[in-house]
Design a protein around this motif. Sequence first.
Motif, PDB file in Angstrom:
ATOM      1  N   ALA A  21       0.833  -1.206   0.000  1.00 26.83           N
ATOM      2  CA  ALA A  21       0.000   0.000   0.000  1.00 26.83           C
ATOM      3  C   ALA A  21       0.865   1.251   0.000  1.00 26.83           C
ATOM      4  CB  ALA A  21      -0.922   0.004   1.217  1.00 26.83           C
ATOM      5  N   ILE A  22       1.980   1.210   0.725  1.00 26.41           N
ATOM      6  CA  ILE A  22       2.851   2.387   0.831  1.00 26.41           C
ATOM      7  C   ILE A  22       3.765   2.524  -0.377  1.00 26.41           C
ATOM      8  CG2 ILE A  22       4.701   3.471   2.187  1.00 26.41           C
ATOM      9  CD1 ILE A  22       3.545   1.933   4.633  1.00 26.41           C
ATOM     10  N   GLY A  23       4.345   1.398  -0.842  1.00 28.80           N
ATOM     11  CA  GLY A  23       5.445   1.525  -1.786  1.00 28.80           C
ATOM     12  C   GLY A  23       5.367   0.776  -3.093  1.00 28.80           C
ATOM     13  N   ALA A  24       4.393  -0.103  -3.301  1.00 21.88           N
ATOM     14  CA  ALA A  24       4.346  -0.823  -4.573  1.00 21.88           C
ATOM     15  C   ALA A  24       4.192   0.174  -5.727  1.00 21.88           C
ATOM     16  CB  ALA A  24       3.206  -1.827  -4.579  1.00 21.88           C
ATOM     17  N   PRO A  25       4.958   0.019  -6.798  1.00 20.81           N
ATOM     18  CA  PRO A  25       4.934   1.006  -7.888  1.00 20.81           C
ATOM     19  C   PRO A  25       3.543   1.337  -8.398  1.00 20.81           C
ATOM     20  CG  PRO A  25       6.749  -0.520  -8.217  1.00 20.81           C
ATOM     21  CD  PRO A  25       5.968  -1.033  -7.047  1.00 20.81           C
ATOM     22  N   ALA A  26       2.711   0.321  -8.628  1.00 15.09           N
ATOM     23  CA  ALA A  26       1.382   0.583  -9.188  1.00 15.09           C
ATOM     24  C   ALA A  26       0.513   1.380  -8.227  1.00 15.09           C
ATOM     25  CB  ALA A  26       0.695  -0.729  -9.553  1.00 15.09           C
ATOM     26  N   MET A  27       0.619   1.088  -6.925  1.00 17.94           N
ATOM     27  CA  MET A  27      -0.185   1.808  -5.931  1.00 17.94           C
ATOM     28  C   MET A  27       0.232   3.288  -5.864  1.00 17.94           C
ATOM     29  SD  MET A  27      -1.964  -0.773  -4.906  1.00 17.94           S
ATOM     30  CE  MET A  27      -1.783  -2.563  -4.860  1.00 17.94           C
ATOM     31  N   CYS A  28       1.553   3.514  -5.883  1.00 18.88           N
ATOM     32  CA  CYS A  28       2.049   4.894  -5.838  1.00 18.88           C
ATOM     33  C   CYS A  28       1.588   5.669  -7.074  1.00 18.88           C
ATOM     34  CB  CYS A  28       3.571   4.896  -5.757  1.00 18.88           C
ATOM     35  SG  CYS A  28       4.237   4.225  -4.214  1.00 18.88           S
ATOM     36  N   LEU A  29       1.711   5.042  -8.224  1.00 20.72           N
ATOM     37  CA  LEU A  29       1.308   5.712  -9.463  1.00 20.72           C
ATOM     38  C   LEU A  29      -0.191   5.989  -9.490  1.00 20.72           C
ATOM     39  CD1 LEU A  29       3.613   3.694 -11.841  1.00 20.72           C
ATOM     40  CD2 LEU A  29       3.547   6.193 -11.743  1.00 20.72           C
ATOM     41  N   TYR A  30      -0.979   5.079  -8.969  1.00 22.15           N
ATOM     42  CA  TYR A  30      -2.430   5.289  -8.923  1.00 22.15           C
ATOM     43  C   TYR A  30      -2.767   6.536  -8.112  1.00 22.15           C
ATOM     44  CZ  TYR A  30      -7.265   4.693  -7.403  1.00 22.15           C
ATOM     45  OH  TYR A  30      -8.595   4.907  -7.108  1.00 22.15           O
ATOM     46  N   ARG A  31      -2.142   6.670  -6.949  1.00 26.33           N
ATOM     47  CA  ARG A  31      -2.410   7.853  -6.115  1.00 26.33           C
ATOM     48  C   ARG A  31      -1.933   9.130  -6.814  1.00 26.33           C
ATOM     49  NH1 ARG A  31      -1.136   4.090  -1.828  1.00 26.33           N
ATOM     50  NH2 ARG A  31       1.074   4.579  -2.092  1.00 26.33           N
ATOM     51  N   THR A  32      -0.802   9.045  -7.519  1.00 25.67           N
ATOM     52  CA  THR A  32      -0.289  10.211  -8.244  1.00 25.67           C
ATOM     53  C   THR A  32      -1.283  10.672  -9.295  1.00 25.67           C
ATOM     54  OG1 THR A  32       2.030   9.627  -7.876  1.00 25.67           O
ATOM     55  CG2 THR A  32       1.547  11.008  -9.778  1.00 25.67           C
ATOM     56  N   PHE A  33      -1.790   9.748 -10.095  1.00 24.19           N
ATOM     57  CA  PHE A  33      -2.748  10.116 -11.150  1.00 24.19           C
ATOM     58  C   PHE A  33      -4.096  10.528 -10.556  1.00 24.19           C
ATOM     59  CE2 PHE A  33       0.132   7.608 -13.902  1.00 24.19           C
ATOM     60  CZ  PHE A  33       0.327   8.548 -14.895  1.00 24.19           C
ATOM     61  N   LYS A  34      -4.499   9.884  -9.489  1.00 23.12           N
ATOM     62  CA  LYS A  34      -5.776  10.227  -8.847  1.00 23.12           C
ATOM     63  C   LYS A  34      -5.718  11.650  -8.294  1.00 23.12           C
ATOM     64  CE  LYS A  34      -8.975   8.619  -5.253  1.00 23.12           C
ATOM     65  NZ  LYS A  34      -9.169   7.666  -4.133  1.00 23.12           N
ATOM     66  N   ARG A  35      -4.557  12.040  -7.769  1.00 20.55           N
ATOM     67  CA  ARG A  35      -4.428  13.364  -7.155  1.00 20.55           C
ATOM     68  C   ARG A  35      -4.582  14.483  -8.181  1.00 20.55           C
ATOM     69  NH1 ARG A  35      -0.126  12.433  -4.459  1.00 20.55           N
ATOM     70  NH2 ARG A  35      -1.253  11.833  -2.593  1.00 20.55           N
ATOM     71  N   ILE A  36      -4.252  14.231  -9.451  1.00 16.49           N
ATOM     72  CA  ILE A  36      -4.399  15.280 -10.475  1.00 16.49           C
ATOM     73  C   ILE A  36      -5.745  15.182 -11.189  1.00 16.49           C
ATOM     74  CG2 ILE A  36      -1.912  15.477 -10.831  1.00 16.49           C
ATOM     75  CD1 ILE A  36      -2.266  13.863 -13.434  1.00 16.49           C
ATOM     76  N   GLN A  63       6.587   7.324  -3.587  1.00 17.73           N
ATOM     77  CA  GLN A  63       5.391   8.147  -3.777  1.00 17.73           C
ATOM     78  C   GLN A  63       5.763   9.626  -3.908  1.00 17.73           C
ATOM     79  OE1 GLN A  63       1.753   7.020  -3.681  1.00 17.73           O
ATOM     80  NE2 GLN A  63       2.004   8.873  -4.897  1.00 17.73           N
ATOM     81  N   ALA A  64       6.631  10.101  -3.022  1.00 20.27           N
ATOM     82  CA  ALA A  64       7.049  11.506  -3.071  1.00 20.27           C
ATOM     83  C   ALA A  64       7.845  11.799  -4.333  1.00 20.27           C
ATOM     84  CB  ALA A  64       7.880  11.845  -1.829  1.00 20.27           C
ATOM     85  N   VAL A  65       8.644  10.830  -4.766  1.00 22.96           N
ATOM     86  CA  VAL A  65       9.447  11.001  -5.980  1.00 22.96           C
ATOM     87  C   VAL A  65       8.540  11.164  -7.197  1.00 22.96           C
ATOM     88  CG1 VAL A  65      11.033   9.808  -7.560  1.00 22.96           C
ATOM     89  CG2 VAL A  65      11.471   9.783  -5.099  1.00 22.96           C
TER      90      VAL A  65
END
Length: 989
Positions: free
Chosen positions: A670-685, A738-740
């Motif tokens: 939930a914190i660090g898997a690439p797909a999860m991080c990318l999902y939150r990144t795209f969802k945020r925009i 996620q921050a990156v």
Amino acid sequence: MKNKPLDFQSATAEHVLETYKKGQKRVLVADEAGLGKTTVASEVVRRVKGELSKEVLDDDGMYCVVYVCCNLQIAQQNIDTLSDDGEKVDLSQSRLSMQHFVYYRKKVELKASGKDTLVLSLTPATSFQMTWGTGSVSERALIYACLSLLPAFNSQEKQNRLSDLLVGWAPKAWKWLSVHYYNEVRKPELIEYRETIVAAMTSKLSRMYSADETYMQRLLHLCDSRQDAQWQNDIYYFTIKLRKIFAEISLEILKPDLVIMDEFQKFSSLIDTDRSTETEENMIARKFFANKNTYILLLSATPYKPYTTLEELNDSNNDEQYKDFHRLMDFLHINDVNKIDFKAIWRDYSSALKHIEKETEETIGLKHQSAENMLYNVMGRTERSNEGIIHEILPPVYDFLSAGDITSFIQMQHLIDNCRKFGKKVYSAPVDYTKSSAFQLSFMDNYKLKDTIAEAWKAGAGKGIRKDCLLLDRDKIENYSLEDYRNARLGFIMATIFGKGKKSTGAESLLWIPASHPYYTQQPNVFTRNESFSKYLIFSSWGMVPKMLACMISYEAERRLLRRTNESYRKEDFQILKDSTKTKTLTIMHTVSTSLADMYDPEDSFGKPLSDIRQQIKKKIRSKLNEFDGKTVSRVSSLDIYHLLTALDNSDAEVRNIPKEADEILASMAIGAPAMCLYRTFKRIGDLNARQHAEEVAKELTGIFNNRQGIAAVRSNCRAHSNYFRNVVDYCIQGNLQAVLDEFVHMIGENKSPETIVTRMKESFAPAYPQPINTIQTFGTDDKYSMRKHFAADFGSGKQTEKDVNHATNVRSAFNSPFRPFVLASTSVGQEGLDFHWYCRKIVHWNLPSNPQNMEQREGRINRYKCLSVRRNISRLYPDIFRWNEMFYKASAELKGNNSEMVPFWYLPLNDIHFKDIKAEKIERIVPMYPMSEDESRYGRLIKVLSLYRLTMGQPRQEELLQILDGKISPEQIKRLLFDLCPFSRKHH
């Protein structure tokens, strides 16, 4: 969507428009490198259409903008910035000889969509040079399609012969491209185009090719001739002539309303108004600029050579700076009266400057003001404040000097002496070759010296002498035993990047640049220890150096990672993350569970310890797992984890096994898997297809963990689990992935479309590029050994083929991302017009440039909008603010003051009280010098001239003028005598 121009950019655009409205059709924007001249140009594009629409839309209802730049890399970087309203052209169709078709096709498409703005791109390296080469296959295919419209080619037999004449050396691409353009020009909606092109071709081909033959007769003759060696030679030169004919047709059809010439100093001969200079390039350019009603916008930080040294003057007896400046002024002042006025005023000011001791403060001030006003009538220049933002590092490299440095030079001289014994005329190699490159002969491609040595080598010149400092030993590379590089500069840069001994940085284990704004606190690791790590941009004067650095730095990164293993350099990559009937380690890396991803909210948990965040998520997961009926098992299987990911989003999915550590594993994912991080990144925009886009990018991102460098990096830092996929997730957590990713999207532009962001992110994962080199075992033969470039890369061959341009674009995209390569080495190819600042704040002048302007241009690559040092200092100033936009908004409110909006986007006032307790990062200028070398005095002269050369702008014999002025004017007078051509400054102060 374009970025909104900032206040100083808007002021410049307004100045351009006001100048246009006064009747001055040619204006120069000479803003310092990195200040967003393309953004200014896009605002000019918009305002010309809005405020001068009667003029630009009168003829055909179309607003045509032609963007001319010096190479395709810059065109690809900038073309999309210029206009949101209208269509941009495919850069593969940027050849001048194709613009007749491009113009009409786009015109039809624009009218069908209700738009009226067309932006065309031309690159002089391809578009304006018609005196050599048969052009691209697309170019010839379009020529074939157009000629086939003529009555003389209405039979299939004639068309086949025409095809044979134009196919060139690209039969595979020709087959489909010739058919493609043949069909394109015959589309029903292009009837106006067909009528126009047939009439133009008929007229042009009726001209005399020779004393007794027209172009048309020559064409038909070649189509019917025997296809022998002479025929091949004849069609080569005739194809060049055809390209020129179709270029002329393009120029007659194109009637641009606005011409933007970007970095035009690279092709300044295009503005040569000397009619005695009858090159075809100038003939075409003069025709292109013949319409004095066309608005022309020139963009260049260095519109003319800004400084000519006495050494250059004495060598060439040519004061380039003086000639360039006045030729540019002649071009800008197309009104002869203004030209005469300018020359008279400039002569008056030049005379006063040379005899400044005879002038009063008032008279020199008035003459200076008159000259400044005349310049401002045709140009504007905005400069940034560099005060306090560049940290100078001048490391003597004596700590890294060894006998190998001397031996390398001696071995080269011995080899050259041997070559002479074999009858070869060989000049001695410059000492700077040895100082600049380790293993010179391994990397010295396209050097005449190497070619001559190679010929003598085959005859036996290499026998009986040592050459271990000149050529790499393949066997040492194979077993990673090469550690002594016998070059002090290379030793210095290796130690700077990777550290030495107990002070090792561990940078070889980094797969991305540490986040500027981490979302949680955690235990020390390789990322936290390298929180200030930056990419490196290295400039050299020698073509062999970038390849050498790319290969040797990448090799050293591998050596440090793999030296304790039994792996050989040539061992093929293997994948650990993969799928089968029993495993899903690859799939779970790029599978999104929206339920799991939503269990971690980075903004809500911002600044908390990682351990606390993990516990909160585990609690949520355990609650969810209790709803499943699966069997609890001890063994961790990626297949079971995949089924759990599916079940979290789908209550109907079957769960057979639940590993005991499932809560721990899923919390980490939930914190660090690439797909999860990318999902939150795209969802945020606000991306409505966030899941699809996240999984698409994650497939590419996961690849960095599936090669030898990535696997070794993960294993050297994360070894807690027997399952590699779990170690990968731990690595992503350590690296604050996620921050990156959020920072990266902020740089791409959160206002860009999700599709654009996806494309840009996918461009960021560069493969390991192969580099063929010579070794001791293979020199003098055609056999080359292949090394890998991944941690470091070289940039730009200078060639403008589609393959070379695409490669350079891919390397630039990867360097302007948080991912590898971390070092980019270039010659002058990379020093103008390109952005390299997103993740780089360290620039290395491997060899000093001869001219101060070149140093400015180099450093302008990383001293740009929201550069790395600015972002890091902003994040340290506002550690409690989560979002980047909010940090910059607050910085603007608190720090801008009376400055332009360069604060806080380009630089920060680091002496402000806000930064009192902040450990600020700066751009680092690194100049590694050999002790007691001439570099020390050369550098001192460069820096001194750098601060003063603007004072001698447009003056003859500048260095002599500086010597005359030395001691006669105070720093305050120097400030007053520097021209203020900044629209924002003049408007507000």
